[in-house]
Write a protein that holds these residues in place. Structure first.
Motif, PDB file in Angstrom:
ATOM      1  N   THR A  37      -0.116  55.285 -14.348  1.00  0.00           N
ATOM      2  CA  THR A  37      -1.140  54.304 -13.963  1.00  0.00           C
ATOM      3  C   THR A  37      -1.826  54.665 -12.645  1.00  0.00           C
ATOM      4  OG1 THR A  37       0.358  52.848 -12.722  1.00  0.00           O
ATOM      5  CG2 THR A  37       0.153  52.465 -15.116  1.00  0.00           C
ATOM      6  N   LEU A  38      -1.391  55.734 -12.006  1.00  0.00           N
ATOM      7  CA  LEU A  38      -1.962  56.098 -10.709  1.00  0.00           C
ATOM      8  C   LEU A  38      -3.397  56.606 -10.869  1.00  0.00           C
ATOM      9  CD1 LEU A  38       1.105  57.901  -9.088  1.00  0.00           C
ATOM     10  CD2 LEU A  38       0.299  55.554  -8.671  1.00  0.00           C
ATOM     11  N   GLU A  39      -4.275  56.072 -10.046  1.00  0.00           N
ATOM     12  CA  GLU A  39      -5.686  56.456 -10.027  1.00  0.00           C
ATOM     13  C   GLU A  39      -5.887  57.630  -9.071  1.00  0.00           C
ATOM     14  OE1 GLU A  39      -7.974  55.009 -11.957  1.00  0.00           O
ATOM     15  OE2 GLU A  39      -6.563  53.536 -12.761  1.00  0.00           O
ATOM     16  N   VAL A  40      -7.098  58.165  -9.047  1.00  0.00           N
ATOM     17  CA  VAL A  40      -7.421  59.285  -8.162  1.00  0.00           C
ATOM     18  C   VAL A  40      -7.101  58.936  -6.712  1.00  0.00           C
ATOM     19  CG1 VAL A  40      -9.328  60.678  -7.216  1.00  0.00           C
ATOM     20  CG2 VAL A  40      -9.142  60.319  -9.686  1.00  0.00           C
ATOM     21  N   GLU A  41      -7.497  57.756  -6.275  1.00  0.00           N
ATOM     22  CA  GLU A  41      -7.237  57.355  -4.887  1.00  0.00           C
ATOM     23  C   GLU A  41      -5.742  57.282  -4.603  1.00  0.00           C
ATOM     24  OE1 GLU A  41      -7.839  55.964  -0.872  1.00  0.00           O
ATOM     25  OE2 GLU A  41      -8.802  57.355  -2.244  1.00  0.00           O
ATOM     26  N   ASP A  42      -4.969  56.802  -5.561  1.00  0.00           N
ATOM     27  CA  ASP A  42      -3.518  56.716  -5.385  1.00  0.00           C
ATOM     28  C   ASP A  42      -2.918  58.109  -5.216  1.00  0.00           C
ATOM     29  OD1 ASP A  42      -3.890  53.964  -5.900  1.00  0.00           O
ATOM     30  OD2 ASP A  42      -3.454  54.238  -8.033  1.00  0.00           O
ATOM     31  N   LEU A  43      -3.357  59.044  -6.051  1.00  0.00           N
ATOM     32  CA  LEU A  43      -2.881  60.427  -5.932  1.00  0.00           C
ATOM     33  C   LEU A  43      -3.282  61.020  -4.593  1.00  0.00           C
ATOM     34  CD1 LEU A  43      -3.701  61.661  -9.539  1.00  0.00           C
ATOM     35  CD2 LEU A  43      -1.417  61.230  -8.587  1.00  0.00           C
ATOM     36  N   ARG A  44      -4.512  60.752  -4.175  1.00  0.00           N
ATOM     37  CA  ARG A  44      -4.991  61.269  -2.889  1.00  0.00           C
ATOM     38  C   ARG A  44      -4.116  60.765  -1.744  1.00  0.00           C
ATOM     39  NH1 ARG A  44      -7.105  59.925   1.549  1.00  0.00           N
ATOM     40  NH2 ARG A  44      -7.367  57.744   0.982  1.00  0.00           N
ATOM     41  N   ILE A  45      -3.821  59.486  -1.756  1.00  0.00           N
ATOM     42  CA  ILE A  45      -3.002  58.900  -0.695  1.00  0.00           C
ATOM     43  C   ILE A  45      -1.609  59.525  -0.694  1.00  0.00           C
ATOM     44  CG2 ILE A  45      -1.797  56.800   0.036  1.00  0.00           C
ATOM     45  CD1 ILE A  45      -4.325  55.250  -0.916  1.00  0.00           C
ATOM     46  N   LEU A  46      -0.950  59.517  -1.841  1.00  0.00           N
ATOM     47  CA  LEU A  46       0.422  60.022  -1.910  1.00  0.00           C
ATOM     48  C   LEU A  46       0.503  61.498  -1.566  1.00  0.00           C
ATOM     49  CD1 LEU A  46       1.542  58.059  -5.078  1.00  0.00           C
ATOM     50  CD2 LEU A  46       2.473  57.771  -2.761  1.00  0.00           C
ATOM     51  N   LEU A  47      -0.381  62.306  -2.132  1.00  0.00           N
ATOM     52  CA  LEU A  47      -0.334  63.743  -1.836  1.00  0.00           C
ATOM     53  C   LEU A  47      -0.774  64.030  -0.410  1.00  0.00           C
ATOM     54  CD1 LEU A  47      -1.541  65.111  -5.266  1.00  0.00           C
ATOM     55  CD2 LEU A  47       0.770  65.234  -4.293  1.00  0.00           C
ATOM     56  N   GLY A  48      -1.683  63.231   0.109  1.00  0.00           N
ATOM     57  CA  GLY A  48      -2.081  63.381   1.508  1.00  0.00           C
ATOM     58  C   GLY A  48      -0.925  63.137   2.462  1.00  0.00           C
ATOM     59  N   GLN A  49       0.030  62.320   2.022  1.00  0.00           N
ATOM     60  CA  GLN A  49       1.232  62.047   2.814  1.00  0.00           C
ATOM     61  C   GLN A  49       2.406  62.918   2.370  1.00  0.00           C
ATOM     62  OE1 GLN A  49       1.207  59.953   5.545  1.00  0.00           O
ATOM     63  NE2 GLN A  49      -0.966  60.172   5.054  1.00  0.00           N
ATOM     64  N   GLN A  50       2.151  63.833   1.435  1.00  0.00           N
ATOM     65  CA  GLN A  50       3.163  64.734   0.880  1.00  0.00           C
ATOM     66  C   GLN A  50       4.331  63.958   0.272  1.00  0.00           C
ATOM     67  OE1 GLN A  50       4.064  68.028   3.507  1.00  0.00           O
ATOM     68  NE2 GLN A  50       1.944  68.139   4.174  1.00  0.00           N
ATOM     69  N   VAL A  51       3.980  62.922  -0.457  1.00  0.00           N
ATOM     70  CA  VAL A  51       4.962  62.089  -1.152  1.00  0.00           C
ATOM     71  C   VAL A  51       4.888  62.406  -2.643  1.00  0.00           C
ATOM     72  CG1 VAL A  51       5.570  59.716  -1.774  1.00  0.00           C
ATOM     73  CG2 VAL A  51       4.846  60.251   0.561  1.00  0.00           C
ATOM     74  N   GLY A  52       6.023  62.713  -3.243  1.00  0.00           N
ATOM     75  CA  GLY A  52       6.072  62.953  -4.682  1.00  0.00           C
ATOM     76  C   GLY A  52       5.354  64.209  -5.130  1.00  0.00           C
ATOM     77  N   VAL A  53       5.269  65.184  -4.264  1.00  0.00           N
ATOM     78  CA  VAL A  53       4.492  66.401  -4.537  1.00  0.00           C
ATOM     79  C   VAL A  53       4.917  67.065  -5.840  1.00  0.00           C
ATOM     80  CG1 VAL A  53       3.933  68.709  -3.674  1.00  0.00           C
ATOM     81  CG2 VAL A  53       3.927  66.755  -2.105  1.00  0.00           C
ATOM     82  N   GLU A  54       6.203  67.252  -6.033  1.00  0.00           N
ATOM     83  CA  GLU A  54       6.687  67.950  -7.234  1.00  0.00           C
ATOM     84  C   GLU A  54       6.234  67.259  -8.517  1.00  0.00           C
ATOM     85  OE1 GLU A  54       8.368  70.903  -7.555  1.00  0.00           O
ATOM     86  OE2 GLU A  54       7.999  71.105  -5.406  1.00  0.00           O
ATOM     87  N   VAL A  55       6.208  65.956  -8.490  1.00  0.00           N
ATOM     88  CA  VAL A  55       5.854  65.176  -9.676  1.00  0.00           C
ATOM     89  C   VAL A  55       4.345  65.015  -9.821  1.00  0.00           C
ATOM     90  CG1 VAL A  55       6.064  62.886 -10.736  1.00  0.00           C
ATOM     91  CG2 VAL A  55       8.037  63.916  -9.594  1.00  0.00           C
ATOM     92  N   LEU A  56       3.656  64.830  -8.701  1.00  0.00           N
ATOM     93  CA  LEU A  56       2.256  64.429  -8.757  1.00  0.00           C
ATOM     94  C   LEU A  56       1.249  65.569  -8.803  1.00  0.00           C
ATOM     95  CD1 LEU A  56       2.330  61.380  -6.331  1.00  0.00           C
ATOM     96  CD2 LEU A  56       2.537  61.420  -8.831  1.00  0.00           C
ATOM     97  N   VAL A  57       1.596  66.751  -8.314  1.00  0.00           N
ATOM     98  CA  VAL A  57       0.617  67.845  -8.341  1.00  0.00           C
ATOM     99  C   VAL A  57       0.153  68.154  -9.764  1.00  0.00           C
ATOM    100  CG1 VAL A  57       0.244  70.309  -7.886  1.00  0.00           C
ATOM    101  CG2 VAL A  57       1.193  68.834  -6.105  1.00  0.00           C
TER     102      VAL A  57
END
Length: 129
Positions: A37-57
């Motif tokens: 359910t994560l949107e582009v902005e959600d991915l941007r926020i999480l990856l920008g904080q290096q959270v969940g990188v392995e799963v979200l990239v």
């Protein structure tokens, strides 16, 4: 895609403290959402904080392959920039993702590559060598 980062990683970071910043509160909330359910902005926020990188990239790359300039809340390509800025260690351990990222970069229209984006692309490419 129905599980959250919290479930996948098996790590509950808890609730935000009363004095938590908006960013911290947002990250904690996003970690509890199903990743599908994560949107582009959600991915941007999480990856920008290096959270969940392995799963979200891989999810971010899927979005970028559809639209290299996918836009969160800031500007066209803000997700691309967040992904490009991930640590070199991540990319060195994921050559398949490097190939995908290079394909995404190649798909960006040249007129959309400003000086800042070119710097991020150059930094990404230099971390491979």
């Amino acid at each position: 895609m129905e599980r959250s980062l919290q479930e996948i990683e098996g790590n509950d970071w808890g609730d935000p403290q009363p004095d938590a910043t908006r960013l911290i509160s947002t990250v904690l909330e996003l970690r509890r959402r199903p990743i599908g359910t994560l949107e582009v902005e959600d991915l941007r926020i999480l990856l920008g904080q290096q959270v969940g990188v392995e799963v979200l990239v891989p999810l971010a790359l899927d979005r970028l392959e559809d639209d290299p300039l996918a836009e969160g809340d800031f500007y066209p390509g803000d997700l691309l920039v967040s992904v490009l800025r991930l640590p070199a260690e991540h990319w060195r351990g994921h050559p398949d993702q490097v190939r995908r990222m290079n394909d995404v970069i190649a798909a960006v229209p040249p007129e959309e590559v400003d000086r800042d984006l070119q710097g991020d692309i150059s930094a990404f490419r230099s971390c491979m060598y």
